[in-house]
Design a protein around this motif. Sequence first.
Motif, short mmCIF file in Angstrom:
data_model
loop_
_atom_site.label_atom_id
_atom_site.label_comp_id
_atom_site.label_asym_id
_atom_site.label_seq_id
_atom_site.Cartn_x
_atom_site.Cartn_y
_atom_site.Cartn_z
N GLY A 97 1.06 -1.07 -0.27
CA GLY A 97 0.09 -0.20 0.29
C GLY A 97 0.60 1.26 -0.13
N SER A 98 0.44 2.69 -0.12
CA SER A 98 1.05 3.83 -0.02
C SER A 98 1.59 4.15 1.63
CB SER A 98 0.11 5.04 -0.63
OG SER A 98 -0.51 4.90 -0.14
N ASP A 99 2.64 4.62 1.67
CA ASP A 99 3.47 4.98 2.77
C ASP A 99 2.22 6.20 3.59
OD1 ASP A 99 5.38 3.99 2.06
OD2 ASP A 99 6.33 5.74 1.02
N ALA A 100 0.94 6.39 2.97
CA ALA A 100 0.25 7.37 3.46
C ALA A 100 -0.73 5.93 4.41
CB ALA A 100 -0.88 7.96 2.53
N PHE A 101 -1.04 5.10 4.27
CA PHE A 101 -1.85 4.42 5.27
C PHE A 101 -0.50 3.43 6.27
CE2 PHE A 101 -4.44 5.12 1.04
CZ PHE A 101 -5.23 5.98 1.91
N TYR A 102 0.61 3.39 6.34
CA TYR A 102 1.30 2.36 6.78
C TYR A 102 0.39 3.10 8.10
CZ TYR A 102 5.05 -0.27 8.18
OH TYR A 102 6.13 -1.42 8.45
N SER A 103 0.71 3.65 8.64
CA SER A 103 0.64 4.30 10.01
C SER A 103 -0.77 3.48 10.66
CB SER A 103 0.73 5.44 10.71
OG SER A 103 -0.62 6.24 9.59
N SER A 104 -1.64 3.50 9.22
CA SER A 104 -3.08 2.69 10.03
C SER A 104 -2.91 1.52 10.35
CB SER A 104 -3.49 3.44 8.78
OG SER A 104 -5.14 2.77 8.76
N TYR A 105 -2.35 0.50 9.15
CA TYR A 105 -1.37 -0.53 8.97
C TYR A 105 -1.08 -0.87 10.19
CZ TYR A 105 1.83 -3.86 8.77
OH TYR A 105 2.49 -5.11 9.06
N GLU A 106 -0.02 0.03 11.04
CA GLU A 106 0.76 -0.17 12.49
C GLU A 106 -0.08 -0.18 13.28
OE1 GLU A 106 5.42 0.83 12.19
OE2 GLU A 106 3.96 2.40 11.82
N MET A 107 -1.28 0.87 13.42
CA MET A 107 -1.78 0.64 15.08
C MET A 107 -3.03 -0.48 14.38
SD MET A 107 -3.06 4.33 14.86
CE MET A 107 -3.91 4.87 13.75
#
Length: 180
Positions: free
Chosen positions: A95-105
């Motif tokens: 996915g894009s970097d913009a959604f990586y923090s959402s994935y981590e949470m």
Amino acid sequence: MKFIITPLLICILLASCSSNVDLAIDNPTDQPVFIKVDDLEVEIPANEVVWVEMGKGDHELTLQNDSLVKHNFDQSLYMINPTLNEYLLMEEYYGSDAFYSSYEMTSKFSSKTVNYMGIEFEGNYDVVDKLINTVTWDYGPREKLPEMVQVESGENYTVLKKLLSPTEFIEMVQQSAGAE
């Protein structure tokens, strides 16, 4: 909506509809390994996986050192690790970097520190080193992760789990070191 179907996923789907159990017996070493499943003697060549199908229920595994392990196989798919080698279970984010923090949470695969082959890692990893392992990953040893995947409509990213053999891990480290 497009789905990517891997050989392992096909086996899982087919196996989940039956009363059979599929065993993926893996040998990540350079020498053949022998194991006995009930009365069936199985040779697993070096760096290969051999598949055995059996019915659900109680079965016996006899290892090369003649140790006997009894287990109730109630799931559809297992990996048998007769060499008791360590494998690294990892997640690959698409996915894009913009959604990586959402994935981590929201990741169900919790971030933690693991020790694998004498190296400490922090992240979404786990070490698999038991004899009998229920398959919870999308790609097993010696199966390549795709470079790209189709993300389903309405989703921002997708995550695939990969089980790395010791050899694959070493190759991955060498590739990343060569890229730097």
